[in-house]
Design a protein around this motif. Structure first.
Motif, PDB file in Angstrom:
ATOM      1  N   ARG A   1      16.635  12.184 -44.490  1.00  0.00           N
ATOM      2  CA  ARG A   1      16.989  12.715 -43.055  1.00  0.00           C
ATOM      3  C   ARG A   1      17.501  11.835 -42.282  1.00  0.00           C
ATOM      4  N   THR A   2      17.440  10.486 -42.351  1.00  0.00           N
ATOM      5  CA  THR A   2      18.183   9.603 -41.444  1.00  0.00           C
ATOM      6  C   THR A   2      19.392   9.056 -41.828  1.00  0.00           C
TER       7      THR A   2
ATOM      8  N   TRP B   1      17.258  18.373 -47.336  1.00  0.00           N
ATOM      9  CA  TRP B   1      16.774  17.238 -46.337  1.00  0.00           C
ATOM     10  C   TRP B   1      16.634  16.014 -46.823  1.00  0.00           C
TER      11      TRP B   1
ATOM     12  N   TYR C   1      10.806  19.670 -47.507  1.00  0.00           N
ATOM     13  CA  TYR C   1      10.692  18.369 -47.053  1.00  0.00           C
ATOM     14  C   TYR C   1       9.323  17.417 -46.829  1.00  0.00           C
TER      15      TYR C   1
ATOM     16  N   ARG D   1       8.573  22.325 -51.751  1.00  0.00           N
ATOM     17  CA  ARG D   1       8.532  22.171 -50.259  1.00  0.00           C
ATOM     18  C   ARG D   1       9.849  21.615 -49.782  1.00  0.00           C
TER      19      ARG D   1
ATOM     20  N   TRP E   1       7.477  14.542 -45.885  1.00  0.00           N
ATOM     21  CA  TRP E   1       7.886  13.231 -44.824  1.00  0.00           C
ATOM     22  C   TRP E   1       7.773  11.773 -45.445  1.00  0.00           C
ATOM     23  N   HIS E   2       6.450  11.555 -46.154  1.00  0.00           N
ATOM     24  CA  HIS E   2       6.294  10.287 -46.797  1.00  0.00           C
ATOM     25  C   HIS E   2       7.255   9.973 -47.970  1.00  0.00           C
TER      26      HIS E   2
ATOM     27  N   ASP F   1      10.644  11.142 -47.986  1.00  0.00           N
ATOM     28  CA  ASP F   1      11.885  11.341 -47.490  1.00  0.00           C
ATOM     29  C   ASP F   1      12.667  12.185 -48.482  1.00  0.00           C
TER      30      ASP F   1
END
Length: 117
Positions: A81-82, A78, A65, A63, A67-68, A70
């Motif tokens: 990401r922040t 990725w 990215y 994958r 999300w959960h 990070d």
């Protein structure tokens, strides 16, 4: 409102829009705010080394990215990401690949001028 729908009064009050020459960007008294040209492309798969996305994703279970978490699975492009330094690094990688693929094109025209205080 679409540009074609703007009245003459609106265009006079808020000209803005596309420059027909990048040399005009940011010059005093020039109202255009951006320039567009087809400069080439950098595919993210190419950037991170994915040769066959369908196989990489569907068969290998990777994958780009999650999300959960990070971070990605099978790639770290990725991750974070922040994180500003990681975002700067990603942008540098994109610009470096663009420079290698299109050595006669500028990789940036600089930061746009900002009139906001």
């Amino acid at each position: 409102m679409e540009f074609e729908g703007k009245t003459a009064e609106c265009r006079a009050e808020m000209p803005g829009g596309q420059c027909n020459d990048p040399v005009l960007l940011g010059r005093p008294g020039v109202q255009c705010t951006y320039f567009v040209e087809n400069a080439g492309e950098v595919r993210l798969d190419e950037l991170v080394g994915i040769e066959d996305y369908t196989h990489w994703w569907a068969v290998e279970g990777n994958r780009e990215y999650v999300w959960h978490l990070d971070h990605g699975i099978g790639t770290d492009f990725w991750d974070g990401r922040t994180d500003k330094s990681k975002n700067d690094e990603r942008m540098n990688k994109v610009q470096e690949m663009f420079r290698r693929k299109y050595p006669d094109m500028p990789i940036t025209y600089g930061e746009p001028p900002c009139d906001y205080a």
